[in-house]
Design a protein around this motif. Structure first.
Motif, PDB file in Angstrom:
ATOM      1  N   GLN A 231      11.708   1.395  -1.774  1.00 29.18           N
ATOM      2  CA  GLN A 231      11.249   2.378  -0.829  1.00 29.18           C
ATOM      3  C   GLN A 231       9.845   2.857  -1.283  1.00 29.18           C
ATOM      4  OE1 GLN A 231      12.889   6.332  -0.181  1.00 29.18           O
ATOM      5  NE2 GLN A 231      13.520   5.457   1.854  1.00 29.18           N
ATOM      6  N   ARG A 232       8.900   2.775  -0.583  1.00 34.37           N
ATOM      7  CA  ARG A 232       7.567   3.212  -0.709  1.00 34.37           C
ATOM      8  C   ARG A 232       6.927   4.359   0.236  1.00 34.37           C
ATOM      9  NH1 ARG A 232       2.575  -0.604  -3.429  1.00 34.37           N
ATOM     10  NH2 ARG A 232       0.898   1.229  -3.530  1.00 34.37           N
ATOM     11  N   GLU A 233       6.351   5.327  -0.174  1.00 30.74           N
ATOM     12  CA  GLU A 233       5.495   6.111   0.903  1.00 30.74           C
ATOM     13  C   GLU A 233       3.971   5.821   1.049  1.00 30.74           C
ATOM     14  OE1 GLU A 233       7.178   8.031   2.921  1.00 30.74           O
ATOM     15  OE2 GLU A 233       9.272   7.646   1.780  1.00 30.74           O
ATOM     16  N   THR A 234       3.703   5.442   2.053  1.00 30.53           N
ATOM     17  CA  THR A 234       2.255   5.041   2.366  1.00 30.53           C
ATOM     18  C   THR A 234       1.519   5.930   3.324  1.00 30.53           C
ATOM     19  OG1 THR A 234       2.492   3.463   4.153  1.00 30.53           O
ATOM     20  CG2 THR A 234       3.007   2.672   1.954  1.00 30.53           C
ATOM     21  N   THR A 235       0.354   5.875   3.122  1.00 27.38           N
ATOM     22  CA  THR A 235      -0.395   6.902   4.197  1.00 27.38           C
ATOM     23  C   THR A 235      -0.588   6.257   5.326  1.00 27.38           C
ATOM     24  OG1 THR A 235      -1.970   7.659   2.340  1.00 27.38           O
ATOM     25  CG2 THR A 235      -2.779   8.058   4.347  1.00 27.38           C
ATOM     26  N   ARG A 236      -0.883   5.069   5.579  1.00 29.97           N
ATOM     27  CA  ARG A 236      -1.022   4.429   6.635  1.00 29.97           C
ATOM     28  C   ARG A 236       0.143   3.896   7.548  1.00 29.97           C
ATOM     29  NH1 ARG A 236      -5.018  -1.241   7.609  1.00 29.97           N
ATOM     30  NH2 ARG A 236      -4.703  -1.159   9.971  1.00 29.97           N
ATOM     31  N   TYR A 237       1.287   3.577   6.844  1.00 31.82           N
ATOM     32  CA  TYR A 237       2.532   3.087   7.514  1.00 31.82           C
ATOM     33  C   TYR A 237       3.869   4.053   7.156  1.00 31.82           C
ATOM     34  CZ  TYR A 237      -0.169  -1.043   7.737  1.00 31.82           C
ATOM     35  OH  TYR A 237      -1.294  -2.185   8.114  1.00 31.82           O
ATOM     36  N   GLY A 238       3.630   4.949   6.595  1.00 29.06           N
ATOM     37  CA  GLY A 238       4.652   5.865   6.458  1.00 29.06           C
ATOM     38  C   GLY A 238       5.519   5.231   5.328  1.00 29.06           C
ATOM     39  N   THR A 239       6.996   5.335   5.724  1.00 27.85           N
ATOM     40  CA  THR A 239       7.823   4.993   4.583  1.00 27.85           C
ATOM     41  C   THR A 239       7.869   3.233   5.043  1.00 27.85           C
ATOM     42  OG1 THR A 239       9.257   6.966   4.635  1.00 27.85           O
ATOM     43  CG2 THR A 239      10.261   4.910   3.879  1.00 27.85           C
ATOM     44  N   ILE A 240       7.903   2.602   3.809  1.00 27.99           N
ATOM     45  CA  ILE A 240       7.925   1.058   4.081  1.00 27.99           C
ATOM     46  C   ILE A 240       9.077   0.678   2.844  1.00 27.99           C
ATOM     47  CG2 ILE A 240       5.670   0.684   4.871  1.00 27.99           C
ATOM     48  CD1 ILE A 240       5.218  -0.619   2.052  1.00 27.99           C
ATOM     49  N   TRP A 241       9.717  -0.498   3.276  1.00 26.44           N
ATOM     50  CA  TRP A 241      10.768  -1.116   2.272  1.00 26.44           C
ATOM     51  C   TRP A 241       9.578  -2.361   1.940  1.00 26.44           C
ATOM     52  CZ3 TRP A 241      14.840   1.432   0.631  1.00 26.44           C
ATOM     53  CH2 TRP A 241      15.295   2.166   1.335  1.00 26.44           C
ATOM     54  N   MET A 242       9.904  -2.793   0.586  1.00 24.81           N
ATOM     55  CA  MET A 242       9.210  -3.795   0.021  1.00 24.81           C
ATOM     56  C   MET A 242       9.953  -4.352  -1.318  1.00 24.81           C
ATOM     57  SD  MET A 242       5.874  -2.141  -1.733  1.00 24.81           S
ATOM     58  CE  MET A 242       5.415  -3.867  -2.539  1.00 24.81           C
ATOM     59  N   HIS A 243       9.158  -5.739  -1.620  1.00 23.26           N
ATOM     60  CA  HIS A 243       9.393  -6.010  -2.933  1.00 23.26           C
ATOM     61  C   HIS A 243       8.240  -6.581  -3.282  1.00 23.26           C
ATOM     62  CE1 HIS A 243      11.204  -6.813  -6.681  1.00 23.26           C
ATOM     63  NE2 HIS A 243      12.436  -5.972  -6.260  1.00 23.26           N
ATOM     64  N   GLY A 244       7.787  -6.968  -4.517  1.00 30.14           N
ATOM     65  CA  GLY A 244       6.722  -7.915  -4.956  1.00 30.14           C
ATOM     66  C   GLY A 244       7.310  -8.975  -6.028  1.00 30.14           C
ATOM     67  N   GLY A 245       6.715  -9.874  -6.278  1.00 28.65           N
ATOM     68  CA  GLY A 245       6.938 -11.002  -7.253  1.00 28.65           C
ATOM     69  C   GLY A 245       5.786 -11.588  -7.831  1.00 28.65           C
ATOM     70  N   MET A 246       5.896 -11.420  -9.212  1.00 32.52           N
ATOM     71  CA  MET A 246       4.816 -12.251  -9.698  1.00 32.52           C
ATOM     72  C   MET A 246       5.384 -13.212 -11.088  1.00 32.52           C
ATOM     73  SD  MET A 246       1.793  -9.369 -10.569  1.00 32.52           S
ATOM     74  CE  MET A 246       0.929 -10.933 -11.053  1.00 32.52           C
TER      75      MET A 246
END
Length: 268
Positions: A231-246
């Protein structure tokens, strides 16, 4: 898709919990037996499956070790066994439940537990429980199963030069090392569809989805972690749910923007 694999594995775990195969409060010692001596010293048997899922176990991250990267440089086609990987895990970072640290070890161990509890292979369970029902026909757990489709060439920065050099990824070595912590391959549209169906309630029961989205603090400003999802708080989209991968040669990310009811996935 690297560590976006964790979102799939967390979902699979909760599916098996719904079926009564295992419990989130199971101690991992009841499922893990015959560990190499070094792993037995460094993996607390009282850690719960819940703590693996939300990275509060304290288990050290095996990919922080420089050993596997040297080993892959010497033999890129080496197939890593579970014992090989478990031996890479160092001393714990904190007592179970007393901190947060992202660790690939959690999800590698989780894969072992799921196979032990269900007496089934991870690829078979992924296809039966998630991929086939959702029509995700281009999503696979590489090195653990055949991938019948071509895979895009990977690229990475080499020697700190500001150029992208082609990277010949030997999938057996790289993906057997990553396994349930990061070895899945897919397409952006399929990753986005998976997240859409997950949040639409078409994969997990409502209580299970709520459990997945119950977060713990990470100590990183604006970021909390659920089970295989952030869960990440963003300025543009508000609360988002995400995951990254490398993973060697590849990077990807997937977002769920609740305010817009939108899912987006990128590979770059």
């Amino acid at each position: 898709i690297g560590s976006i694999t964790k979102t799939f594995i967390a979902t699979l775990t909760l599916r098996l919990v719904e079926q009564g195969v295992l419990s989130l409060d199971d101690r991992i010692g009841m499922w893990l037996t015959g560990l190499p001596p070094s792993a037995a010293r460094n993996i607390n048997p009282d850690i719960t499956i819940r703590q693996l899922l939300n990275h509060t176990s304290g288990i050290a991250n095996y990919t922080d070790s420089i050993i596997p990267w040297f080993a892959l440089a010497l033999n890129a086609e080496r197939r890593w066994s579970h014992s090989d990987v478990l031996r890479l895990i160092g001393p714990p970072r904190f007592a179970p439940g007393e901190g947060w640290q992202y660790s690939n070890s959690n999800y590698y161990i989780l894969g072992m537990i799921l196979e032990q509890a269900s007496d089934s292979a991870i690829p078979d369970m992924l296809h039966a429980e998630i991929l086939n029902p959702l029509g995700l026909n281009s999503t696979f757990l590489d090195a653990a199963e055949d991938v019948p489709l071509p895979i895009a060439s990977g690229y990475q920065y080499l020697f700190k030069r500001n150029v992208l050099d082609p990277l010949s990824v030997h999938r057996t070595g790289t993906y057997s090392l990553a396994w349930t912590a990061g070895a899945m391959v897919s397409r952006p549209l399929e990753i986005a569809r998976f997240l859409h169906e997950l949040f639409a309630g078409n994969v997990l029961a409502p209580d299970s989805l709520d459990t997945m989205l119950t977060t713990v603090p990470t100590g990183i400003e604006g970021i909390a972690y659920g089970m295989g999802i952030m869960q990440r708080e963003t300025t543009r989209y508000g609360t988002i749910w995400m995951h990254g991968g490398m993973i060697n040669g590849y990077a990807a990310t997937v977002w769920r923007v609740p305010a817009e009811k939108l899912e987006s996935a990128f590979e770059f």
